[in-house]
Scaffold this active site. Structure first.
Site, PDB file in Angstrom:
ATOM      1  N   ARG A  26      -6.039   2.135   9.905  1.00  0.00           N
ATOM      2  CA  ARG A  26      -4.964   1.333  10.500  1.00  0.00           C
ATOM      3  C   ARG A  26      -4.659   1.741  11.944  1.00  0.00           C
ATOM      4  NH1 ARG A  26      -0.331   1.803   6.391  1.00  0.00           N
ATOM      5  NH2 ARG A  26      -1.275   3.872   6.325  1.00  0.00           N
ATOM      6  N   ASN A  44      -2.199  -2.017   4.748  1.00  0.00           N
ATOM      7  CA  ASN A  44      -3.037  -1.468   3.677  1.00  0.00           C
ATOM      8  C   ASN A  44      -2.778  -2.257   2.409  1.00  0.00           C
ATOM      9  OD1 ASN A  44      -4.718   0.577   4.344  1.00  0.00           O
ATOM     10  ND2 ASN A  44      -3.312   2.238   3.838  1.00  0.00           N
TER      11      ASN A  44
END
Ligand code: ZN
Ligand code: ZN
Ligand code: FE
Length: 761
Positions: A26, A44
Site C-alpha cells: 500500500r 487492503n
C-alpha cells in the site's frame, strides 16, 4: 479546437491479487500515485488489494506498468484487473482502512532477509544503532511469527511488545518505510538477545558479540536462535571445532551448511555462476549447493565436493561477521539426529546446556518452525531441494481446482499440502515422520495451517503405503469425519503429477520417476519407473528389473546388501570369487546370511528402485558400504566423478523390464582391470542416462507423446539431470522442470493434490 482525449479524466478500479500484503504494497501504491499525480485510494482486502484512481486515459496504462515493474521485492502479483468505475471526485490519494469482503484468505508472506536500507539504518538511526531486530515493510520475519490472519501485529508473536513513541510514529506515517511494518521495533521497545552458559548470563548485545567472537576464534561452538529455529554454530575453518560439533549432533556424516560473511569471501571457497549468485543474494536467502574449492575444514563437507552455502539474512548475522576474523561459520540446524529443529528457548536451554559453550536466544517467540531452505542450480535453472524458510507458505498456482483437498504427503522427507481454490499450499519441510517429535510437529503444523488458512478438508489424498504415518493420519481424519473422501495415490504417479501441477500440464505425458522407495500397485517396491501418465491415471510402461532387497529397510542403510544382491543376480554362486572390497570388509557370515534371505525369499522384498541400484554400485566399488544419512551413497558416487567421459555400460531391455546384469558384469571387469572408481562412476551415470534416452525415445515413437517429466529423488543428481535434460531436448522432446517444488518426496503432497483434484469428479 477539440480537447485531446488524453486530458479527459476517468475513474478506474484496479484489483490486484497475489502476495500483496505484509510486503509494503500500500505505501508503494501511495508513493506511485503521488508520483503520477493521481487522486483516489488504496485498500487492503481479504482477497488482495483494491485501488481506485482518477486518471487520464494515457496515464493509467503507465501507472499499471509501473506497478508491475516496481512492485516491492517480496510481493508477487498474480493478476491485475482494471475496470472503468463510477466518477468520483478525490482531493488527494489516501490509504483506506481495511474492510473484509469475503472469506478468501490473502497470501501470507514468507520470511524476508533484512534489506539493505535497514542495514544502513542499523548504523545511522539513533534509536536503532546495532539493533538486531531491525526490519521494515520490505524485510523481516513474517510466516515464522504469524498466528492468524489478517496480518496484524496483534496476531503475531510481536504482540507482547509495545511500540515506543518513535516506532509508533513511523508505523503510522504513510511515507515511512515502516508504515504498517508489523514487527517494527527499536532499541527502546523491541525484543533483545541474551547469552547463557554455566558462568555468564547477559542481555548486553556488546558482551554477547564479544563472547561469541572470542569463543568462535578459540574453536568453541554455540547454539543460536535463528529466524525459524535454533542453529548450531562454529568456525567453518576450524577442523577440530567442526568435528566436535559433528560428534555433538550424534549422527551422520551429512554435510554442514556454511554461512559466509559476503559474496566476495564465498567466491574464495566455492565456484559460482551468475544464477547461483542471484539465488544466494535473493531475499529468500536459501542455502545453495555449490561446487567447493579446497580450503574449508574437511569435516564440513565430509569428503563430498558440494558445499551448502548461504549469506547472512538476519541483522544479528551481520553484526557477528563485523567482529569475527573468520569469513565462514557452520550454521547447521539445532537438533539431534532426526528430530525437528528446536524453536523454544526453554527446550534449547535444556537440551544444549552443558553441550555447547553458550546458548544465544532472544525473547520474540517463533510460532511457525522453518528450516533453512536448500536449493541448487541445474542448467541455469534454480531447483528447490528443501522448501522452507523464505518459500513457505507461498502458494503454487494451478489451473486445477484443488479446493478443500488435503494431501498428507509421503513419509521420509515429508510435507503436506492443502488446496485453496486454485492455490496449492505446501507446508514447510517437516522431515521423517517415523521420528516421534517430527510426527508431533506434523500434526501441530496441520492444525495451524487449518486455522491460518481457514481450511477444512473434504477430500484427503494419501500414499498407497498403509504403514506410512501420513497414511495413518489420513485414516484417523476419516474416523473423525465420516463425510471425508479418501484418494490413495501411487507414489511415482504422485512424483510425476507434482511437476505437472507446477507446470500446469494436464494431458498425457511421459513420466520418468526414479527414486529410493515407493510402494507399487503390485505390492513390490518401485523406484525405476517409466510411466505414460496423465493426472487421472498411469500406465507402467517399463521399469528396472526386480531385485531382492535383503533385509528390507536395512538395505537402504547398508548399500553392501544391494551390492551383493545385484552381484549375486549377475554372477550366481561365482560371486564369492570376485576380487571386490565388499568381500574383504564384510564378514563372510553376514554375506551368507543375506544370501540365504535371497535364496529362501525371506525378508527380501523385490525392488525396481533406482536409488538401490546406485547403492549397489557404491557398494561394489567399496566407496560406501554403510550409509550414515539419507541418500549418502548416490551423493558420494556422483561426487567422485572428475573427468569428462562419454562411454557407458551395456544393459538389456527384456520385455517391459530393464536388466542391469550386463552393466554389473562390465563394472566388475573394470574393477578387475584397475580402472579408477571415478571413471566407473561416470560410466555408470552415463548408463542411466542412456537407459532414459533410449526408453523415452521408444515410448515417444510408440505413443506420439513429446512431453517428458523427470521426477523423484534421483533427479537431485546434478550430473544425471543436467545431461539428460539437454540430451532429451536435442531429441526434440520437451522436458518440464520443477520450479516451485522439490523433485524429492517433499513434493509428493503436491502430486497427490493434483491427482485427487482429478479423481474427485
Ligand atoms: Zn528493511
Ligand atoms: Zn521503538
Ligand atoms: Fe519418492
Amino acid at each position: 479546437m477539440p480537447k485531446p482525449i488524453t486530458n479527459s479524466k476517468q475513474n478506474y478500479l484496479i484489483k490486484i491479487s497475489g502476495l500483496v500484503q505484509g510486503v509494503g504494497f500500500r505505501p508503494f501504491i501511495y508513493r506511485l500515485a503521488e508520483e503520477f499525480g493521481l487522486t483516489g485510494w488504496v485498500e487492503n482486502r481479504n482477497d488482495g488489494v483494491l485501488i481506485k484512481v482518477s486518471s487520464a486515459n494515457s496515464t493509467i496504462s503507465q501507472f499499471i506498468e509501473s506497478i508491475k515493474s516496481q512492485a516491492p521485492l517480496a510481493s508477487n502479483i498474480y493478476s491485475i484487473t482494471v475496470n472503468k468505475a463510477e466518477t468520483e471526485e478525490f482531493k488527494n490519494f489516501y490509504i483506506k482502512k481495511s474492510t473484509n469482503v469475503s472469506n478468501h484468505v490473502t497470501e501470507i508472506s514468507p520470511d524476508i532477509a533484512v534489506c539493505d536500507e535497514c542495514l544502513y539504518d542499523m548504523k545511522h538511526q539513533k534509536h536503532r544503532i546495532d539493533y538486531p531486530f531491525i526490519n521494515c515493510t520490505n524485510c523481516g520475519p513474517r510466516f515464522t511469527i504469524i498466528k492468524s490472519l489478517p496480518y496484524d501485529r496483534q496476531k503475531t508473536t510481536m504482540h507482547e511488545f509495545n511500540m515506543c513513541e518513535i516506532c509508533e510514529a513511523e508505523y503510522k506515517t504513510i511515507t515511512n518505510r515502516r508504515f504498517h511494518a508489523q514487527p517494527v521495533a527499536c532499541n527502546h521497545c523491541g525484543p533483545v538477545y541474551s547469552f547463557t552458559n554455566s558462568t555468564i548470563k547477559t542481555s548486553d548485545l556488546n558482551l554477547i558479540l564479544e563472547h561469541l567472537k572470542e569463543g568462535i576464534e578459540k574453536g568453541k561452538f554455540f547454539a543460536i536462535k535463528g529466524l525459524g529455529g535454533f542453529h548450531l554454530m562454529c568456525d567453518a575453518l576450524n577442523n577440530i571445532a567442526v568435528s566436535e560439533l559433528r560428534n555433538l549432533k550424534k549422527r551422520d556424516g551429512k554435510p554442514f551448511a556454511v554461512m559466509f560473511k559476503n559474496i566476495t569471501e564465498l567466491k574464495k571457497y566455492a565456484v559460482i555462476n551468475k544464477v547461483e549468485e542471484k539465488l544466494l543474494n535473493s531475499w529468500r536467502r536459501p542455502i545453495v549447493l555449490l561446487q567447493k574449492k579446497e580450503y574449508l575444514a574437511y569435516e564440513v563437507c565430509n569428503g563430498l565436493t558440494n558445499i551448502g552455502a548461504m549469506l547472512p539474512y538476519m541483522p544479528f548475522h551481520y553484526l557477528l561477521f563485523e567482529r569475527l576474523k573468520t569469513p565462514a561459520i557452520v550454521l547447521t540446524s539445532g537438533n539431534f539426529s532426526d528430530e525437528p529443529i528446536l524453536i523454544s528457548n526453554n527446550k534449547a536451554l535444556e537440551s544444549f546446556n552443558n553441550k555447547v559453550n553458550g546458548i544465544i536466544t532472544y525473547n520474540r517467540k517463533i510460532f511457525n518452525r522453518t528450516d533453512d531452505s536448500v536449493t541448487m542450480v541445474i542448467n541455469n535453472i534454480p531447483r528447490i531441494l528443501r522448501r522452507s524458510r523464505g518459500y513457505t507458505p507461498h502458494p503454487i498456482r494451478t489451473n486445477l481446482n484443488v479446493e478443500s483437498i488435503l494431501a498428507v504427503g509421503a513419509e521420509l522427507v515429508n510435507s503436506f499440502a492443502i488446496g485453496k481454490g486454485n492455490q496449492a499450499i505446501l507446508s514447510q519441510y517437516i522431515g521423517d515422520l517415523k521420528n516421534f517429535e517430527t510426527y508431533e510437529f506434523y500434526k501441530e503444523t496441520y492444525h495451524r495451517f487449518s486455522k491460518l488458512f481457514k481450511f477444512r478438508p473434504e477430500i484427503v489424498a494419501c500414499d498407497l503405503h498403509p504403514d506410512y504415518l501420513s497414511s495413518q493420519f489420513a485414516e484417523l481424519l476419516l474416523i473423525e469425519n465420516k463425510n471425508l473422501k479418501i484418494v490413495k495415490v501411487q507414489h511415482h504417479h504422485a512424483h510425476i503429477a507434482s511437476v505437472m501441477l507446477d507446470n500446469n500440464l494436464d494431458e498425457k505425458i511421459i513420466g520418468v520417476s526414479f527414486d529410493g522407495i515407493g510402494l507399487g500397485t503390485d505390492n513390490h517396491i518401485w523406484g525405476g519407473e517409466f510411466l505414460v501418465t496423465d493426472l487421472l491415471d498411469f500406465e507402467r510402461y517399463s521399469h528396472f528389473d526386480y531385485i531382492p532387497m535383503p533385509g528390507g529397510d536395512k538395505a537402504t542403510k547398508e548399500p553392501w546388501r544391494m551390492a551383493f544382491s545385484y552381484l549375486y543376480s549377475a554372477f550366481g554362486d561365482d560371486v564369492f570369487n570376485l576380487p571386490l572390497p565388499l568381500f574383504e570388509k564384510i564378514k563372510k557370515k553376514n554375506i551368507t546370511s543375506i544370501k540365504k534371505m535371497i535364496d529362501n525369499k525371506i525378508n527380501a522384498p523385490l525392488t525396481s528402485s533406482a536409488g538401490r541400484l546406485f547403492d549397489a554400485i557404491t557398494g561394489i566399488l567399496g566407496i560406501n558400504l554403510f550409509s550414515s544419512f539419507h541418500a549418502e551413497a548416490p551423493m558420494r558416487l556422483e561426487s567422485i566423478i572428475k573427468n569428462k567421459i562419454n562411454s557407458y555400460y551395456d544393459f538389456e531391455f527384456v520385455n517391459e523390464t530393464i536388466s542391469f546384469s550386463e552393466t554389473i558384469r562390465q563394472i566388475v571387469i573394470d574393477v578387475e582391470n584397475r580402472k579408477s572408481n571415478s571413471e566407473i562412476a561416470a560410466k555408470f551415470h552415463n548408463t542411466i542416462n542412456r537407459v532414459i534416452i533410449t526408453k523415452v525415445n521408444e515410448i515417444s515413437k510408440q505413443t506420439g507423446i513429446k512431453k517428458v517429466v523427470l521426477s523423484g529423488g534421483t533427479f537431485q543428481n546434478k550430473y544425471i539431470t543436467s545431461k539428460i535434460e539437454t540430451a532429451l531436448a536435442k531429441e526434440n522432446l520437451k522436458v518440464y522442470v520443477p520450479h516451485s517444488i522439490p523433485v524429492n518426496d517433499q513434493g509428493i503432497a503436491i502430486g497427490q493434490l493434483a491427482i485427487a483434484s482429478k479423481k474427485k469428479i
